[in-house]
Design an enzyme around this catalytic site. Structure first.
Site, short mmCIF file in Angstrom:
data_model
loop_
_atom_site.label_atom_id
_atom_site.label_comp_id
_atom_site.label_asym_id
_atom_site.label_seq_id
_atom_site.Cartn_x
_atom_site.Cartn_y
_atom_site.Cartn_z
N GLY A 5 -0.49 -67.77 -7.88
CA GLY A 5 -0.21 -67.13 -9.14
C GLY A 5 -0.63 -67.85 -10.38
N TYR A 13 1.35 -70.45 -0.98
CA TYR A 13 2.45 -71.00 0.02
C TYR A 13 2.90 -69.75 0.98
CZ TYR A 13 6.70 -72.19 2.74
OH TYR A 13 7.48 -72.27 3.60
N TYR A 70 -2.57 -74.73 -4.53
CA TYR A 70 -1.75 -73.69 -4.20
C TYR A 70 -0.38 -73.83 -5.06
CZ TYR A 70 0.93 -76.25 -0.51
OH TYR A 70 1.80 -76.87 0.03
N CYS A 71 0.34 -72.90 -5.13
CA CYS A 71 1.87 -72.69 -5.69
C CYS A 71 2.48 -71.48 -4.71
CB CYS A 71 1.82 -72.19 -6.99
SG CYS A 71 1.14 -70.63 -7.38
N TRP A 72 3.39 -71.24 -5.07
CA TRP A 72 4.13 -70.16 -4.17
C TRP A 72 3.46 -69.02 -3.74
CZ3 TRP A 72 7.53 -65.65 -4.63
CH2 TRP A 72 8.09 -65.34 -3.78
#
Length: 353
Positions: free
Chosen positions: A98, A122, A93-95
């Protein structure tokens, strides 16, 4: 295909071998999903550089960003992930779910690992935490462990947890002992980090069984208790523990050894109480510090500050549903008190079903 989760418990039980946070170290340090390891595809400086460039020229920013992301991702594969076997299943995962997480997940799949991503990244986790702690009532049946300063409430919570009682150690999660002298080494987590730890802890508890929580104000150090928890605590029944002043003074002398051993820091902290307790009282404490009379000091703090503050804070609080007296606060005394608290808990709030 990105995966969606509808509660903190479901995300925490994701079922993958590893959870990878590809955000920058600064983003990860502020807060992250419990159990995640940080393999950033942009470091803090690179993220700032790409973000600045994006506001000026989005196409150029995407080119530079892609080069940096692929370069850093390749470095992780060659180093951090080199020993992973072919059956490894990572969740990335990222923010916001994306390009950063998608790029690493794609690369891992091309290698042959069965990787996936979290829809919304996140931000999805943060929405789940906010929903659990801000937007709806807690489903848990809370009981407060109340008592004067120095009655070993945190130690009692740990003993009760060892006996199988469901507990939430708020001071442990906030890394603060909840008083003027309560700062602990390492500092406190961010507010988001505190809420993440709290949501994760609550997600692991059975709502059908009572949960014991230390009675606190709505703030521990610099961390605020979220509204849903605070609302539940305000109406929760209480078990009040008491102990002789001498036993409490001895307990504080050990529990606060770090701050009591630093005379200069201790004086700085206690000096803030001059407007509340008066110069004569605080000067008396300073004299005890200078003389090395730690037990006398902890007793004076109990009688001249903590008990006065406690009585004021308890105005308007409901009467305790049970009273437990600990004659001593050494290990046998704490164990005996924990057994009586466990019995009282069962009478106040029997297990459902």
């Amino acid at each position: 295909m990105p995966l969606e989760y509808s509660s903190p418990a479901m995300l925490l039980d994701h079922g993958f071998d590893s959870l990878i946070d590809v955000r920058s170290p600064g983003e990860y340090a502020e807060d992250h999903i419990p159990g995640a390891i940080n393999l950033p595809v942009l470091n803090d400086a690179e993220r700032a550089r790409v973000g600045t460039l994006y506001r000026q020229n989005p196409f150029e920013a995407r080119k530079i960003g892609a080069a940096l992301v692929f370069r850093n991702a390749a470095d992780h594969v060659e180093n951090s992930l080199l020993q992973r076997d072919g059956g490894w299943r990572p969740l990335v995962y990222c923010w916001r779910g994306g390009q950063r997480s998608g790029t690493l997940a794609w690369m891992l799949r091309e290698i042959g690992w069965r990787s996936d991503t979290i829809t919304g990244g996140y931000r999805s986790w943060r929405r789940l935490v906010k929903a659990a702690l801000y937007d709806r009532p807690l489903p848990h049946r809370l009981v407060l462990l109340d008592g004067d300063t120095g009655t070993a409430k945190t130690a009692l919570l740990h003993r009760l947890a060892a006996r199988g009682v469901q507990v939430v150690d708020l001071e442990g999660l906030a890394n603060h002992r909840g008083s003027l002298l309560g700062a602990r080494p390492g500092g406190q987590p961010t507010q988001k980090g505190f809420e993440t730890a709290l949501a994760a802890r609550l997600a692991r508890l059975d709502p059908a069984r009572p949960v014991l929580v230390e009675a606190e104000s709505n703030k521990i150090g610099e961390r605020n208790l979220p509204p849903a928890l605070w609302a539940a605590m305000r109406v929760a029944p209480r078990i009040r523990v008491s102990a002789p002043v001498e036993a409490r003074a001895r307990f504080l002398n050990e529990a606060y050894d770090d701050v009591l051993s630093d005379a200069a820091r201790l004086k700085d902290l206690l000096g803030w109480l001059r407007p509340h307790r008066g110069h004569a009282v605080v000067d008396g404490w300073f004299s005890l510090i200078d003389a090395g009379e730690r037990l006398a000091l902890t007793r004076a703090l109990i009688e001249q500050h903590y008990d006065l503050a406690y009585r004021r804070s308890r105005k308007g609080a409901g009467a305790a549903c049970a009273e437990v007296e600990a004659l001593s606060l050494d290990a046998p005394g704490v164990e005996a008190a924990a057994a009586r608290i466990e019995a009282a808990l069962g009478e106040i709030m029997p297990q459902e079903g």
